[in-house]
Design an enzyme around this catalytic site. Structure first.
Site, PDB file in Angstrom:
ATOM      1  N   LYS A 160       0.811  -1.218   0.000  1.00  0.00           N
ATOM      2  CA  LYS A 160       0.000   0.000   0.000  1.00  0.00           C
ATOM      3  C   LYS A 160       0.839   1.260   0.000  1.00  0.00           C
ATOM      4  O   LYS A 160       0.373   2.323  -0.365  1.00  0.00           O
ATOM      5  CB  LYS A 160      -0.905   0.041   1.244  1.00  0.00           C
ATOM      6  CG  LYS A 160      -1.995  -1.006   1.246  1.00  0.00           C
ATOM      7  CD  LYS A 160      -2.988  -0.683   2.363  1.00  0.00           C
ATOM      8  CE  LYS A 160      -3.865  -1.882   2.705  1.00  0.00           C
ATOM      9  NZ  LYS A 160      -4.545  -1.728   3.977  1.00  0.00           N
ATOM     10  N   LYS A 213     -13.486 -11.377  -1.740  1.00  0.00           N
ATOM     11  CA  LYS A 213     -14.195 -11.553  -0.475  1.00  0.00           C
ATOM     12  C   LYS A 213     -15.026 -10.300  -0.189  1.00  0.00           C
ATOM     13  O   LYS A 213     -14.723  -9.221  -0.672  1.00  0.00           O
ATOM     14  CB  LYS A 213     -13.211 -11.831   0.663  1.00  0.00           C
ATOM     15  CG  LYS A 213     -12.501 -10.625   1.207  1.00  0.00           C
ATOM     16  CD  LYS A 213     -11.933 -10.946   2.576  1.00  0.00           C
ATOM     17  CE  LYS A 213     -11.629  -9.692   3.344  1.00  0.00           C
ATOM     18  NZ  LYS A 213     -12.827  -8.958   3.817  1.00  0.00           N
ATOM     19  N   LYS A 254     -15.868  -4.516   4.139  1.00  0.00           N
ATOM     20  CA  LYS A 254     -16.578  -3.291   4.522  1.00  0.00           C
ATOM     21  C   LYS A 254     -16.052  -2.073   3.796  1.00  0.00           C
ATOM     22  O   LYS A 254     -16.752  -1.082   3.672  1.00  0.00           O
ATOM     23  CB  LYS A 254     -16.556  -3.093   6.041  1.00  0.00           C
ATOM     24  CG  LYS A 254     -15.190  -2.947   6.676  1.00  0.00           C
ATOM     25  CD  LYS A 254     -15.322  -2.649   8.163  1.00  0.00           C
ATOM     26  CE  LYS A 254     -14.419  -3.526   9.004  1.00  0.00           C
ATOM     27  NZ  LYS A 254     -12.982  -3.320   8.772  1.00  0.00           N
TER      28      LYS A 254
HETATM   29  P1  ATP Z   1     -11.458  -3.877   5.247  1.00  0.00           P
HETATM   30  O1  ATP Z   1     -12.043  -3.778   3.900  1.00  0.00           O
HETATM   31  O2  ATP Z   1     -11.322  -2.561   5.957  1.00  0.00           O
HETATM   32  O3  ATP Z   1     -10.218  -4.716   5.326  1.00  0.00           O
HETATM   33  P2  ATP Z   1     -12.961  -6.137   6.199  1.00  0.00           P
HETATM   34  O4  ATP Z   1     -14.413  -6.252   5.953  1.00  0.00           O
HETATM   35  O5  ATP Z   1     -12.017  -6.978   5.399  1.00  0.00           O
HETATM   36  O6  ATP Z   1     -12.594  -4.610   6.117  1.00  0.00           O
HETATM   37  P3  ATP Z   1     -11.436  -6.479   8.627  1.00  0.00           P
HETATM   38  O7  ATP Z   1     -11.488  -5.321   9.583  1.00  0.00           O
HETATM   39  O8  ATP Z   1     -10.248  -6.623   7.722  1.00  0.00           O
HETATM   40  O9  ATP Z   1     -12.771  -6.439   7.744  1.00  0.00           O
HETATM   41  O10 ATP Z   1     -11.640  -7.812   9.441  1.00  0.00           O
HETATM   42  C1  ATP Z   1     -12.407  -7.900  10.640  1.00  0.00           C
HETATM   43  C2  ATP Z   1     -12.693  -9.364  10.906  1.00  0.00           C
HETATM   44  O11 ATP Z   1     -13.678  -9.847   9.975  1.00  0.00           O
HETATM   45  C3  ATP Z   1     -11.474 -10.260  10.717  1.00  0.00           C
HETATM   46  O12 ATP Z   1     -11.495 -11.253  11.727  1.00  0.00           O
HETATM   47  C4  ATP Z   1     -11.687 -10.889   9.350  1.00  0.00           C
HETATM   48  O13 ATP Z   1     -11.067 -12.155   9.226  1.00  0.00           O
HETATM   49  C5  ATP Z   1     -13.211 -10.999   9.297  1.00  0.00           C
HETATM   50  N1  ATP Z   1     -13.702 -10.927   7.905  1.00  0.00           N
HETATM   51  C6  ATP Z   1     -13.636  -9.842   7.102  1.00  0.00           C
HETATM   52  N2  ATP Z   1     -14.219 -10.091   5.915  1.00  0.00           N
HETATM   53  C7  ATP Z   1     -14.656 -11.378   5.974  1.00  0.00           C
HETATM   54  C8  ATP Z   1     -15.344 -12.222   5.038  1.00  0.00           C
HETATM   55  N3  ATP Z   1     -15.687 -11.786   3.835  1.00  0.00           N
HETATM   56  N4  ATP Z   1     -15.641 -13.483   5.422  1.00  0.00           N
HETATM   57  C9  ATP Z   1     -15.294 -13.922   6.660  1.00  0.00           C
HETATM   58  N5  ATP Z   1     -14.643 -13.190   7.581  1.00  0.00           N
HETATM   59  C10 ATP Z   1     -14.322 -11.930   7.253  1.00  0.00           C
HETATM   60 MG    MG Z   2      -9.819  -6.784   5.637  1.00  0.00          MG
END
Ligand code: ATP
Ligand code: MG
Length: 320
Positions: free
Chosen positions: A107, A188, A191
């Protein structure tokens, strides 16, 4: 004890719920801690008001999801403690070690205007972990290297100045389903996805959830079967259904004659899974006094728990 955080980089989505938060609520042990890592959301350009709002929302969702209020806090409420410990750990970490982090290289390299915090935030993450004495840190694959850094810094500090920190290790979540984006099942669900059409947010209203599920990308095959490699969109729907209702995706597939029927069942299951969380979150957000109290008490507890470690580390390193 276990410690895990979630960054308010967007609204919480179904993958966060099924893959992480739901388990934090059901498996947590009494001294575990879960926090909203708002300081980590500042390493790239951000909007202060939006961050503040998302931090409150994320805290409300954690509590609404069933995590006991004694186990939650907001990271920035410990900014003094974490800031001090981050400095101590930056004085324990080499520049090369931080610059080697894959996330920084991906990044941060080659662009102008990169925030210094993008380089140093793994050290703040080490402070999050070491301040609380966490020995287990549930993280996704992408954060594994950062937990390794925390581990190396704990060992080095203990060996150089004296035993203060528990040496943490990453625990990969027990084969949690990886929820995929409904509009693009090769990615995947996230958010912070730029395009939210295929992302079901925890606080989405039922009819919006149904519309998103109905529009989910599938394929041109007929008949419902579970084949993740060949039919990722349909497999994703079956995994989401299994995540909400229990059971195995392959077994659930047998109950459906068409994609339309599968999608209605998935929409129903997701709506019912998220409904109580949405309702409790809305109630909490409508009661700012209660949310502020939860936040204040969480901060006091978390700060108190880490106090003696920070004090010992400062003394041993020659400060105070
Ligand atoms: P960002 O886009 O900001 O990375 P994110 O949705 O990937 O957000 P994280 O904050 O990276 O979320 O992860 C928070 C928790 O949610 C972690 O434990 C991660 O493994 C889980 N998680 C995130 N996305 C998924 C998904 N699509 N399926 C299952 N678990 C997920
Ligand atoms: Mg993430």
């Amino acid at each position: 004890m276990r410690l895990s955080g979630i960054t308010p980089s967007g609204h919480p989505q179904l993958g966060n719920h099924l893959g992480a938060v739901r388990r934090w609520a059901s498996d947590g042990r009494p001294d575990d801690l879960y926090f909203v890592s708002d300081l980590h959301a500042m390493t790239t350009s951000h909007d202060p008001n939006r961050l503040r709002a998302r931090t409150s929302e994320m805290l409300a969702v954690l509590v609404a999801s069933g995590i006991p209020v004694e186990r939650v806090f907001v990271q920035s409420d410990l900014a003094r403690e974490l800031g001090a410990l981050t400095w101590v750990l930056e004085c324990t970490c080499s520049y090369g070690e931080a610059a080697r982090m894959v996330q920084f290289r991906e990044k941060g390299s080659g662009q102008g205007g990169v925030r210094l915090s993008l380089l140093t935030y793994p050290v703040l993450m080490a402070a999050d972990i070491l301040l609380q004495g966490a020995d287990e840190v549930p993280v996704g694959e992408d954060q594994n290297q950062h937990v390794e850094l925390a581990r190396a810094l704990a060992r080095r500090f203990n060996g150089t100045y004296g035993e203060v920190f528990a040496v943490p290790r990453a625990v990969l979540p027990a084969t949690g389903a990886r929820v995929r984006d409904l509009a693009d099942p090769t990615r995947k669900m996230s958010k912070s996805a730029r395009d939210a059409a295929g992302v079901v947010f925890v606080l989405d209203e039922p009819d919006l959830i149904r519309r998103k599920v109905r529009r989910a990308v599938t394929d041109g095959c007929t008949g419902v079967a579970y084949a993740p490699a060949e039919r990722p969109g349909v497999a994703n729907l079956l995994e989401i259904l299994a995540g909400c209702l229990g059971g195995r995706p392959a077994d659930l597939a047998e109950g459906f004659g068409s994609y339309g029927a599968l999608k209605e069942a998935v929409a129903d299951a997701v709506i019912e899974e998220l409904r109580p969380i949405r309702e409790r979150t809305r109630a909490l957000l409508a009661d700012p006094g209660e949310l502020a109290r939860i936040r204040r008490e969480g901060a006091a507890r978390a700060a108190e728990r880490g106090e003696h470690r920070l004090g010992s580390a400062m003394r041993l390193i020659g400060a105070g």
